[in-house]
Design a protein around this motif. Structure first.
Motif, PDB file in Angstrom:
ATOM      1  N   ILE A  21       0.855  -1.222   0.030  1.00 28.91           N
ATOM      2  CA  ILE A  21       0.208   0.239  -0.131  1.00 28.91           C
ATOM      3  C   ILE A  21       0.921   1.101   0.221  1.00 28.91           C
ATOM      4  O   ILE A  21       1.655   1.391   1.120  1.00 28.91           O
ATOM      5  CB  ILE A  21      -1.089   0.051   1.190  1.00 28.91           C
ATOM      6  N   LEU A  22       0.829   2.025  -0.863  1.00 27.79           N
ATOM      7  CA  LEU A  22       1.686   3.373  -1.131  1.00 27.79           C
ATOM      8  C   LEU A  22       0.758   4.438  -1.315  1.00 27.79           C
ATOM      9  O   LEU A  22      -0.123   4.703  -2.040  1.00 27.79           O
ATOM     10  CB  LEU A  22       2.284   3.110  -2.559  1.00 27.79           C
ATOM     11  N   THR A  23       0.976   5.393  -0.145  1.00 22.79           N
ATOM     12  CA  THR A  23       0.403   6.326   0.069  1.00 22.79           C
ATOM     13  C   THR A  23       1.121   7.692  -0.571  1.00 22.79           C
ATOM     14  O   THR A  23       2.228   7.873  -0.290  1.00 22.79           O
ATOM     15  CB  THR A  23      -0.120   6.662   1.548  1.00 22.79           C
ATOM     16  N   LEU A  24       0.336   8.458  -1.381  1.00 23.15           N
ATOM     17  CA  LEU A  24       1.095   9.578  -2.144  1.00 23.15           C
ATOM     18  C   LEU A  24       0.472  10.842  -1.306  1.00 23.15           C
ATOM     19  O   LEU A  24      -0.805  11.143  -1.512  1.00 23.15           O
ATOM     20  CB  LEU A  24       0.656   9.630  -3.565  1.00 23.15           C
ATOM     21  N   SER A  25       1.294  11.411  -0.775  1.00 22.75           N
ATOM     22  CA  SER A  25       0.895  12.914  -0.091  1.00 22.75           C
ATOM     23  C   SER A  25       2.026  13.724   0.253  1.00 22.75           C
ATOM     24  O   SER A  25       3.132  13.232   1.225  1.00 22.75           O
ATOM     25  CB  SER A  25       0.163  12.414   1.272  1.00 22.75           C
ATOM     26  N   ASP A  26       2.094  14.725  -0.104  1.00 20.90           N
ATOM     27  CA  ASP A  26       3.373  15.655   0.211  1.00 20.90           C
ATOM     28  C   ASP A  26       3.284  15.898   1.697  1.00 20.90           C
ATOM     29  O   ASP A  26       4.379  15.805   2.326  1.00 20.90           O
ATOM     30  CB  ASP A  26       3.040  16.952  -0.417  1.00 20.90           C
TER      31      ASP A  26
ATOM     32  N   ASP B 153       4.134  13.497  -3.660  1.00 21.65           N
ATOM     33  CA  ASP B 153       3.391  13.396  -4.961  1.00 21.65           C
ATOM     34  C   ASP B 153       4.307  13.864  -6.193  1.00 21.65           C
ATOM     35  O   ASP B 153       4.089  15.049  -6.560  1.00 21.65           O
ATOM     36  CB  ASP B 153       2.098  14.321  -4.898  1.00 21.65           C
ATOM     37  N   ASP B 154       5.363  13.012  -6.351  1.00 25.21           N
ATOM     38  CA  ASP B 154       6.357  13.435  -7.375  1.00 25.21           C
ATOM     39  C   ASP B 154       6.249  12.176  -8.114  1.00 25.21           C
ATOM     40  O   ASP B 154       6.496  10.914  -7.823  1.00 25.21           O
ATOM     41  CB  ASP B 154       7.835  13.443  -6.571  1.00 25.21           C
TER      42      ASP B 154
ATOM     43  N   THR C 246      -3.054   5.336  -2.940  1.00 21.12           N
ATOM     44  CA  THR C 246      -3.951   6.077  -2.366  1.00 21.12           C
ATOM     45  C   THR C 246      -3.517   7.478  -2.343  1.00 21.12           C
ATOM     46  O   THR C 246      -2.381   7.697  -1.916  1.00 21.12           O
ATOM     47  CB  THR C 246      -4.377   5.583  -1.176  1.00 21.12           C
ATOM     48  N   GLY C 247      -4.261   8.233  -3.163  1.00 19.43           N
ATOM     49  CA  GLY C 247      -3.853   9.749  -3.243  1.00 19.43           C
ATOM     50  C   GLY C 247      -3.450  10.049  -4.613  1.00 19.43           C
ATOM     51  O   GLY C 247      -2.924   9.320  -5.207  1.00 19.43           O
ATOM     52  N   GLY C 248      -3.677  11.112  -5.069  1.00 14.84           N
ATOM     53  CA  GLY C 248      -2.979  11.674  -6.226  1.00 14.84           C
ATOM     54  C   GLY C 248      -3.864  11.572  -7.588  1.00 14.84           C
ATOM     55  O   GLY C 248      -3.289  11.379  -8.559  1.00 14.84           O
ATOM     56  N   THR C 249      -5.171  11.200  -7.429  1.00 13.52           N
ATOM     57  CA  THR C 249      -5.713  10.696  -8.582  1.00 13.52           C
ATOM     58  C   THR C 249      -6.871  11.537  -9.117  1.00 13.52           C
ATOM     59  O   THR C 249      -7.283  11.394 -10.311  1.00 13.52           O
ATOM     60  CB  THR C 249      -6.859   9.513  -8.315  1.00 13.52           C
ATOM     61  N   GLY C 250      -6.806  12.912  -8.866  1.00  9.63           N
ATOM     62  CA  GLY C 250      -7.536  13.892  -9.253  1.00  9.63           C
ATOM     63  C   GLY C 250      -6.964  14.660 -10.243  1.00  9.63           C
ATOM     64  O   GLY C 250      -6.395  14.283 -11.128  1.00  9.63           O
ATOM     65  N   VAL C 251      -7.200  15.973 -10.489  1.00  9.76           N
ATOM     66  CA  VAL C 251      -7.145  17.001 -11.286  1.00  9.76           C
ATOM     67  C   VAL C 251      -6.014  18.084 -10.962  1.00  9.76           C
ATOM     68  O   VAL C 251      -5.819  18.874 -11.682  1.00  9.76           O
ATOM     69  CB  VAL C 251      -8.224  17.472 -12.199  1.00  9.76           C
ATOM     70  N   ALA C 252      -5.861  18.108  -9.638  1.00 11.13           N
ATOM     71  CA  ALA C 252      -4.974  19.224  -8.939  1.00 11.13           C
ATOM     72  C   ALA C 252      -3.400  18.965  -9.541  1.00 11.13           C
ATOM     73  O   ALA C 252      -3.046  18.021 -10.200  1.00 11.13           O
ATOM     74  CB  ALA C 252      -4.885  18.954  -7.569  1.00 11.13           C
TER      75      ALA C 252
END
Length: 168
Positions: A7-12, A49-50, A73-79
Protein backbone atom coordinates in the motif's frame (compact mmCIF):
# COMPACT_ATOMS: atom_id res chain seq x y z
CA UNK A 1 -3.66 -18.89 -2.66
CA UNK A 2 -1.89 -16.14 -0.73
CA UNK A 3 -1.20 -12.72 -2.26
CA UNK A 4 1.49 -10.23 -1.25
CA UNK A 5 0.27 -6.63 -1.09
CA UNK A 6 1.84 -3.19 -0.93
CA UNK A 7 0.00 0.00 0.00
CA UNK A 8 1.58 3.21 -1.23
CA UNK A 9 0.23 6.52 0.05
CA UNK A 10 0.97 9.58 -2.07
CA UNK A 11 0.90 12.75 0.00
CA UNK A 12 3.27 15.69 0.19
CA UNK A 13 2.06 16.53 3.72
CA UNK A 14 1.97 12.89 4.83
CA UNK A 15 5.54 12.30 3.65
CA UNK A 16 6.69 15.25 5.80
CA UNK A 17 4.78 14.01 8.86
CA UNK A 18 2.31 16.91 8.65
CA UNK A 19 -0.73 14.65 8.11
CA UNK A 20 -1.65 11.25 9.54
CA UNK A 21 -2.40 8.63 6.91
CA UNK A 22 -5.77 7.04 7.65
CA UNK A 23 -6.45 5.74 4.12
CA UNK A 24 -3.84 2.96 4.10
CA UNK A 25 -4.88 1.44 7.45
CA UNK A 26 -8.49 1.46 6.24
CA UNK A 27 -7.50 -0.39 3.06
CA UNK A 28 -5.50 -2.95 5.02
CA UNK A 29 -8.44 -3.52 7.36
CA UNK A 30 -10.86 -3.90 4.44
CA UNK A 31 -8.67 -6.54 2.80
CA UNK A 32 -8.49 -8.47 6.07
CA UNK A 33 -12.22 -8.13 6.81
CA UNK A 34 -13.38 -9.24 3.37
CA UNK A 35 -10.63 -11.55 2.12
CA UNK A 36 -9.04 -12.85 5.32
CA UNK A 37 -5.46 -14.02 5.47
CA UNK A 38 -5.17 -14.60 1.71
CA UNK A 39 -4.07 -10.96 1.24
CA UNK A 40 -1.00 -10.05 3.31
CA UNK A 41 0.28 -6.46 3.39
CA UNK A 42 4.07 -6.70 3.19
CA UNK A 43 4.98 -3.17 2.16
CA UNK A 44 3.70 0.24 3.18
CA UNK A 45 5.14 3.67 2.59
CA UNK A 46 4.15 7.32 2.34
CA UNK A 47 5.96 9.27 -0.37
CA UNK A 48 5.46 12.75 -1.90
CA UNK A 49 3.36 13.47 -4.97
CA UNK A 50 6.36 13.33 -7.28
CA UNK A 51 6.01 11.47 -10.56
CA UNK A 52 9.55 10.08 -10.77
CA UNK A 53 9.52 8.99 -7.10
CA UNK A 54 6.19 7.23 -7.61
CA UNK A 55 7.42 5.50 -10.77
CA UNK A 56 10.58 4.30 -9.02
CA UNK A 57 8.61 2.90 -6.07
CA UNK A 58 6.08 1.11 -8.30
CA UNK A 59 8.92 -0.43 -10.31
CA UNK A 60 10.80 -1.49 -7.19
CA UNK A 61 7.78 -3.05 -5.52
CA UNK A 62 6.81 -4.86 -8.74
CA UNK A 63 10.21 -5.96 -10.00
CA UNK A 64 12.26 -6.40 -6.80
CA UNK A 65 9.74 -7.13 -4.04
CA UNK A 66 7.56 -8.99 -6.56
CA UNK A 67 4.34 -7.97 -4.85
CA UNK A 68 1.15 -9.34 -6.39
CA UNK A 69 -0.94 -6.25 -5.70
CA UNK A 70 -0.05 -2.60 -5.17
CA UNK A 71 -2.77 -0.24 -3.98
CA UNK A 72 -1.95 3.44 -4.27
CA UNK A 73 -3.98 6.01 -2.39
CA UNK A 74 -3.91 9.68 -3.29
CA UNK A 75 -3.09 11.86 -6.26
CA UNK A 76 -5.85 10.65 -8.60
CA UNK A 77 -7.64 13.96 -9.21
CA UNK A 78 -7.01 16.97 -11.39
CA UNK A 79 -4.93 19.19 -9.09
CA UNK A 80 -1.45 20.12 -10.36
CA UNK A 81 0.29 17.71 -7.91
CA UNK A 82 -2.09 14.79 -8.73
CA UNK A 83 0.31 12.68 -10.79
CA UNK A 84 -0.31 9.12 -9.56
CA UNK A 85 -2.20 7.96 -12.70
CA UNK A 86 0.49 9.46 -14.94
CA UNK A 87 3.26 7.66 -13.04
CA UNK A 88 1.26 4.43 -13.10
CA UNK A 89 0.67 4.62 -16.85
CA UNK A 90 4.43 5.04 -17.33
CA UNK A 91 5.23 1.77 -15.54
CA UNK A 92 2.39 -0.61 -16.44
CA UNK A 93 2.43 -2.88 -19.48
CA UNK A 94 -1.35 -3.44 -19.74
CA UNK A 95 -4.31 -1.45 -18.52
CA UNK A 96 -7.29 -3.05 -16.78
CA UNK A 97 -9.85 -0.34 -17.57
CA UNK A 98 -12.85 -2.23 -16.21
CA UNK A 99 -11.54 -1.86 -12.67
CA UNK A 100 -11.14 1.91 -12.93
CA UNK A 101 -14.55 2.17 -14.61
CA UNK A 102 -16.20 0.10 -11.86
CA UNK A 103 -14.62 2.25 -9.16
CA UNK A 104 -15.76 5.48 -10.84
CA UNK A 105 -19.26 4.08 -11.36
CA UNK A 106 -19.59 3.05 -7.71
CA UNK A 107 -18.25 6.41 -6.58
CA UNK A 108 -20.59 8.28 -8.91
CA UNK A 109 -23.54 6.74 -7.05
CA UNK A 110 -22.34 8.72 -4.00
CA UNK A 111 -20.85 11.94 -5.39
CA UNK A 112 -20.88 13.80 -8.72
CA UNK A 113 -17.18 14.58 -8.15
CA UNK A 114 -16.32 11.00 -9.15
CA UNK A 115 -16.18 12.14 -12.77
CA UNK A 116 -12.90 13.96 -12.13
CA UNK A 117 -11.08 10.83 -10.95
CA UNK A 118 -8.21 9.88 -13.25
CA UNK A 119 -7.45 6.62 -11.40
CA UNK A 120 -6.12 3.73 -13.48
CA UNK A 121 -5.48 0.05 -12.93
CA UNK A 122 -2.92 -2.01 -14.78
CA UNK A 123 -0.38 -4.79 -14.80
CA UNK A 124 3.41 -4.68 -14.62
CA UNK A 125 4.90 -8.15 -14.90
CA UNK A 126 2.93 -10.19 -12.38
CA UNK A 127 1.81 -7.21 -10.31
CA UNK A 128 -1.60 -5.56 -10.43
CA UNK A 129 -1.41 -1.83 -9.63
CA UNK A 130 -4.61 -0.01 -8.67
CA UNK A 131 -4.95 3.73 -8.02
CA UNK A 132 -7.42 4.68 -5.29
CA UNK A 133 -8.52 8.11 -4.04
CA UNK A 134 -6.71 9.70 -1.14
CA UNK A 135 -9.70 10.18 1.14
CA UNK A 136 -10.23 7.27 3.54
CA UNK A 137 -13.91 6.97 2.61
CA UNK A 138 -13.26 7.22 -1.15
CA UNK A 139 -10.37 4.76 -1.04
CA UNK A 140 -12.41 2.19 0.88
CA UNK A 141 -15.51 2.57 -1.32
CA UNK A 142 -13.44 2.28 -4.50
CA UNK A 143 -11.68 -0.86 -3.29
CA UNK A 144 -15.01 -2.37 -2.23
CA UNK A 145 -16.29 -1.90 -5.80
CA UNK A 146 -13.65 -4.29 -7.20
CA UNK A 147 -12.83 -6.46 -4.20
CA UNK A 148 -14.73 -9.54 -5.36
CA UNK A 149 -12.75 -9.64 -8.63
CA UNK A 150 -9.28 -9.30 -7.08
CA UNK A 151 -8.51 -12.95 -6.22
CA UNK A 152 -9.50 -14.17 -9.69
CA UNK A 153 -7.66 -11.32 -11.43
CA UNK A 154 -4.47 -12.03 -9.49
CA UNK A 155 -4.69 -15.78 -10.16
CA UNK A 156 -5.00 -15.05 -13.89
CA UNK A 157 -2.05 -12.60 -13.81
CA UNK A 158 0.01 -15.33 -12.15
CA UNK A 159 -0.85 -17.68 -15.02
CA UNK A 160 -3.79 -19.75 -13.77
CA UNK A 161 -4.86 -21.74 -16.87
CA UNK A 162 -8.40 -22.49 -15.63
CA UNK A 163 -11.33 -21.10 -17.57
CA UNK A 164 -12.89 -17.96 -16.17
CA UNK A 165 -16.34 -19.50 -16.34
CA UNK A 166 -17.19 -23.18 -16.62
CA UNK A 167 -18.63 -24.37 -19.91
CA UNK A 168 -22.24 -25.60 -19.66
Amino acid sequence: MEFRVGILTLSDKGSKGERVDTSAPGLRDLLTEKLGDSFRVEAYEIIPDDRLTIEAKLKSWSDELRLNLILTTGGTGVAPRDVTPDATLNVIEKQVPGMAEAMRYASLQKTPMAVISRAVAGIRGQTLIINLPGSPKGARESLEAILAALPHALEKILGDPADCAPNP
